[in-house]
Design a protein around this motif. Structure first.
Motif, PDB file in Angstrom:
ATOM      1  N   VAL A 285       0.837  -1.206   0.000  1.00 59.37           N
ATOM      2  CA  VAL A 285       0.000   0.000   0.000  1.00 59.37           C
ATOM      3  C   VAL A 285       0.871   1.255   0.000  1.00 59.37           C
ATOM      4  O   VAL A 285       0.631   2.211  -0.751  1.00 59.37           O
ATOM      5  CB  VAL A 285      -0.948  -0.004   1.217  1.00 59.37           C
ATOM      6  N   VAL A 286       1.920   1.248   0.824  1.00 56.60           N
ATOM      7  CA  VAL A 286       2.854   2.382   0.853  1.00 56.60           C
ATOM      8  C   VAL A 286       3.547   2.533  -0.505  1.00 56.60           C
ATOM      9  O   VAL A 286       3.746   3.661  -0.991  1.00 56.60           O
ATOM     10  CB  VAL A 286       3.894   2.190   1.976  1.00 56.60           C
ATOM     11  N   PHE A 287       3.887   1.425  -1.120  1.00 60.41           N
ATOM     12  CA  PHE A 287       4.512   1.448  -2.444  1.00 60.41           C
ATOM     13  C   PHE A 287       3.588   2.126  -3.458  1.00 60.41           C
ATOM     14  O   PHE A 287       4.021   2.979  -4.253  1.00 60.41           O
ATOM     15  CB  PHE A 287       4.829   0.013  -2.865  1.00 60.41           C
ATOM     16  N   ALA A 288       2.312   1.764  -3.432  1.00 64.18           N
ATOM     17  CA  ALA A 288       1.341   2.358  -4.358  1.00 64.18           C
ATOM     18  C   ALA A 288       1.230   3.868  -4.149  1.00 64.18           C
ATOM     19  O   ALA A 288       1.146   4.648  -5.109  1.00 64.18           O
ATOM     20  CB  ALA A 288      -0.022   1.692  -4.180  1.00 64.18           C
ATOM     21  N   ILE A 289       1.222   4.301  -2.891  1.00 63.96           N
ATOM     22  CA  ILE A 289       1.140   5.737  -2.590  1.00 63.96           C
ATOM     23  C   ILE A 289       2.371   6.468  -3.128  1.00 63.96           C
ATOM     24  O   ILE A 289       2.270   7.564  -3.699  1.00 63.96           O
ATOM     25  CB  ILE A 289       0.984   5.956  -1.074  1.00 63.96           C
ATOM     26  N   ALA A 290       3.539   5.867  -2.958  1.00 68.32           N
ATOM     27  CA  ALA A 290       4.770   6.494  -3.444  1.00 68.32           C
ATOM     28  C   ALA A 290       4.777   6.580  -4.970  1.00 68.32           C
ATOM     29  O   ALA A 290       5.222   7.589  -5.541  1.00 68.32           O
ATOM     30  CB  ALA A 290       5.980   5.705  -2.954  1.00 68.32           C
ATOM     31  N   LEU A 291       4.280   5.562  -5.648  1.00 70.14           N
ATOM     32  CA  LEU A 291       4.193   5.608  -7.106  1.00 70.14           C
ATOM     33  C   LEU A 291       3.267   6.721  -7.559  1.00 70.14           C
ATOM     34  O   LEU A 291       3.538   7.411  -8.558  1.00 70.14           O
ATOM     35  CB  LEU A 291       3.697   4.262  -7.640  1.00 70.14           C
ATOM     36  N   ALA A 292       2.185   6.931  -6.822  1.00 66.36           N
ATOM     37  CA  ALA A 292       1.276   8.042  -7.135  1.00 66.36           C
ATOM     38  C   ALA A 292       1.978   9.380  -6.937  1.00 66.36           C
ATOM     39  O   ALA A 292       1.732  10.344  -7.668  1.00 66.36           O
ATOM     40  CB  ALA A 292       0.024   7.954  -6.266  1.00 66.36           C
ATOM     41  N   GLY A 293       2.885   9.443  -5.961  1.00 63.27           N
ATOM     42  CA  GLY A 293       3.620  10.678  -5.723  1.00 63.27           C
ATOM     43  C   GLY A 293       4.482  11.077  -6.908  1.00 63.27           C
ATOM     44  O   GLY A 293       4.664  12.268  -7.192  1.00 63.27           O
ATOM     45  N   VAL A 294       5.018  10.087  -7.633  1.00 66.00           N
ATOM     46  CA  VAL A 294       5.832  10.382  -8.817  1.00 66.00           C
ATOM     47  C   VAL A 294       4.997  11.107  -9.868  1.00 66.00           C
ATOM     48  O   VAL A 294       5.494  11.975 -10.599  1.00 66.00           O
ATOM     49  CB  VAL A 294       6.435   9.087  -9.390  1.00 66.00           C
ATOM     50  N   LEU A 295       3.722  10.770  -9.947  1.00 69.55           N
ATOM     51  CA  LEU A 295       2.852  11.362 -10.960  1.00 69.55           C
ATOM     52  C   LEU A 295       2.592  12.849 -10.723  1.00 69.55           C
ATOM     53  O   LEU A 295       2.160  13.550 -11.631  1.00 69.55           O
ATOM     54  CB  LEU A 295       1.515  10.610 -11.013  1.00 69.55           C
ATOM     55  N   THR A 296       2.845  13.341  -9.516  1.00 66.27           N
ATOM     56  CA  THR A 296       2.593  14.764  -9.246  1.00 66.27           C
ATOM     57  C   THR A 296       3.563  15.659 -10.000  1.00 66.27           C
ATOM     58  O   THR A 296       3.217  16.795 -10.345  1.00 66.27           O
ATOM     59  CB  THR A 296       2.716  15.063  -7.739  1.00 66.27           C
ATOM     60  N   GLY A 297       4.776  15.187 -10.244  1.00 67.61           N
ATOM     61  CA  GLY A 297       5.768  16.008 -10.914  1.00 67.61           C
ATOM     62  C   GLY A 297       6.352  17.108 -10.065  1.00 67.61           C
ATOM     63  O   GLY A 297       7.188  17.881 -10.530  1.00 67.61           O
ATOM     64  N   VAL A 298       5.950  17.197  -8.790  1.00 69.18           N
ATOM     65  CA  VAL A 298       6.483  18.192  -7.863  1.00 69.18           C
ATOM     66  C   VAL A 298       7.798  17.657  -7.308  1.00 69.18           C
ATOM     67  O   VAL A 298       7.841  16.554  -6.764  1.00 69.18           O
ATOM     68  CB  VAL A 298       5.487  18.464  -6.720  1.00 69.18           C
ATOM     69  N   VAL A 299       8.867  18.440  -7.430  1.00 67.14           N
ATOM     70  CA  VAL A 299      10.202  17.941  -7.121  1.00 67.14           C
ATOM     71  C   VAL A 299      10.284  17.371  -5.709  1.00 67.14           C
ATOM     72  O   VAL A 299      10.806  16.266  -5.503  1.00 67.14           O
ATOM     73  CB  VAL A 299      11.259  19.049  -7.312  1.00 67.14           C
ATOM     74  N   GLY A 300       9.791  18.105  -4.722  1.00 65.36           N
ATOM     75  CA  GLY A 300       9.868  17.632  -3.342  1.00 65.36           C
ATOM     76  C   GLY A 300       9.102  16.346  -3.125  1.00 65.36           C
ATOM     77  O   GLY A 300       9.582  15.424  -2.446  1.00 65.36           O
ATOM     78  N   VAL A 301       7.913  16.264  -3.710  1.00 62.21           N
ATOM     79  CA  VAL A 301       7.087  15.061  -3.571  1.00 62.21           C
ATOM     80  C   VAL A 301       7.738  13.888  -4.295  1.00 62.21           C
ATOM     81  O   VAL A 301       7.785  12.762  -3.782  1.00 62.21           O
ATOM     82  CB  VAL A 301       5.667  15.309  -4.115  1.00 62.21           C
ATOM     83  N   VAL A 302       8.257  14.149  -5.485  1.00 59.92           N
ATOM     84  CA  VAL A 302       8.931  13.085  -6.241  1.00 59.92           C
ATOM     85  C   VAL A 302      10.160  12.584  -5.498  1.00 59.92           C
ATOM     86  O   VAL A 302      10.438  11.379  -5.453  1.00 59.92           O
ATOM     87  CB  VAL A 302       9.308  13.587  -7.646  1.00 59.92           C
ATOM     88  N   ALA A 303      10.909  13.509  -4.884  1.00 63.04           N
ATOM     89  CA  ALA A 303      12.102  13.113  -4.134  1.00 63.04           C
ATOM     90  C   ALA A 303      11.735  12.200  -2.967  1.00 63.04           C
ATOM     91  O   ALA A 303      12.350  11.141  -2.759  1.00 63.04           O
ATOM     92  CB  ALA A 303      12.843  14.338  -3.629  1.00 63.04           C
ATOM     93  N   ALA A 304      10.722  12.608  -2.186  1.00 61.30           N
ATOM     94  CA  ALA A 304      10.285  11.784  -1.060  1.00 61.30           C
ATOM     95  C   ALA A 304       9.746  10.441  -1.555  1.00 61.30           C
ATOM     96  O   ALA A 304      10.026   9.384  -0.971  1.00 61.30           O
ATOM     97  CB  ALA A 304       9.224  12.520  -0.252  1.00 61.30           C
TER      98      ALA A 304
END
Length: 388
Positions: A285-304
């Motif tokens: 579940v955490v993995f899925a959330i992190a993959l969704a974070g990549v889709l934001t394109g926001v540098v800080g979110v993508v980095a985390a």
């Protein structure tokens, strides 16, 4: 083998995993945009090259299921280095897609021969109470290799452009030779004589004797789909869709490696406290959330998100492998893990080509990552069926 040098053996096995996985597989992932731009401008072809690598890995797991019942695990592991180093050397001079495909096939085949025996060798070195920690440490080695590869790719491309991807493989080759020499000279592993039992169906006959073999194999399969889609196309997604520079995209890939360094050990400790089922369900579940974070394109979110992806990338397979180690005998581990890895390899054969095809059809990588998220959630559902 449980001497004062036991952890030195684990370190050596982890370094071997660097050659098998970081250099032999994930170097291509971080270099994919450069290779695509230099040799062929098709994401489908780029995905096909990735499929060639994992197809060879699949073939290798089928072969290693039999080899581990005939030859010592250490002998099988050593034989894999010949194929991995030969493939890396060929990639370092590859003039076209065809030659690179042969190189990637050799790396994939060798990677299977190295990877499948590695957890059992590491676990035997430290004894039963620290097996999870030893298996997790191997994943840490892969993470270190990804960090090195990511930074090499960033520096090489910044200095010389897309054509510099071969230089990264040349450096990988030099490092790999040093690692293999150390392993051949220093790594020892004592085991009983191989059982020479018939493995049947790539080892599935033996795997089926393990409790919970269906959900744990299913968890490994869904991991194969989700992680390889994400890792293969992470830099492409960031460069092509999110507008990241080459250096920044490579840095994000490096963050994945940093997370993977500690992911295996961290998840191993969590699994020891809360059990494999809870750890895997939560991890997916955490993995899925992190993959969704990549889709934001926001540098800080993508980095985390990249760090978390690395944590799960290193941690989820360590928990899965630890489960197999704890629920099989030393003699049954080789064919059992080979069978589970064979199923995992089937997913890997499909996922790079699927991701490349989706990207070419849609003109971007959004739906590619949506597919990876779906597979991660399927992994959580499958893991929930493990025995308590």
């Amino acid at each position: 083998m449980r001497t004062a040098n036991s952890w030195a053996a684990v370190v050596l096995v982890g370094l071997g995993a660097v050659v098998a996985q970081s250099f032999g597989r994930f170097t291509y992932s971080v270099l994919l945009p450069a290779i695509r731009n230099d040799l062929d401008h098709s994401n489908t072809v780029a995905g096909l090259l990735g499929t060639t690598n994992v197809l060879a890995y699949l073939v290798g797991t089928f072969v290693v299921a039999s080899l581990t019942t005939r030859f010592p695990l250490l002998a099988v592991l050593r034989s894999g280095f010949a194929f991995s180093l030969a493939g890396i050397a060929l990639a370092a001079v590859a003039p076209n897609v065809f030659v690179l495909g042969i190189a990637l096939f050799s790396m994939g085949f060798g990677g299977a021969l190295i990877w499948v025996p590695s957890p059992a060798i590491a676990a035997a070195a430290v004894g039963p109470h620290r097996r999870g920690l030893a298996v997790g440490a191997i994943g840490g080695g892969v993470g270190i290799g990804i960090v090195v590869t990511g930074q090499l790719a960033r520096v090489a491309r910044n200095r010389s452009g897309d054509s510099a991807w071969r230089d990264v493989y040349r450096i990988d080759l030099a490092l790999g030779i040093v690692i293999v020499i150390a392993i051949v000279l220093l790594l020892r592993h004592s085991q009983n004589a191989p059982s020479r039992q018939r493995v049947g169906g790539a080892g599935f006959g033996i795997l089926r004797q393990m409790p919970g073999w269906i959900p744990i194999t299913g968890a490994y399969v869904t991991y194969g789909f989700s992680y390889l889609i994400a890792i293969s196309f992470l830099t492409s997604r960031l460069e092509d869709d999110a507008g990241f520079s080459e250096g920044l995209a490579s840095t994000m890939f490096t963050l994945v490696g940093i997370g993977a360094i500690v992911g295996g050990v961290l998840m191993g400790v969590v699994a020891g406290r809360f059990g494999e089922r809870r750890t895997l369900v939560t991890g997916y579940v955490v993995f899925a959330i992190a993959l969704a974070g990549v889709l934001t394109g926001v540098v800080g979110v993508v980095a985390a998100s990249s760090v978390v992806i690395g944590l799960m990338f290193g941690g989820l397979p360590s928990v899965i492998i630890g489960y197999v180690v704890q629920n099989t005998s030393p003699e049954a581990f080789g064919p059992s893990f080979a069978a589970a890895t064979f199923a995992f390899g089937l997913a890997q054969v499909t996922s790079p080509q699927l991701g490349g095809l989706i990207a070419d059809i849609t003109g971007g990588f959004t739906l590619v990552f949506v597919a990876a998220i779906g597979f991660a959630l399927a992994g959580a559902a499958t893991s929930s069926r493990l025995p308590t």
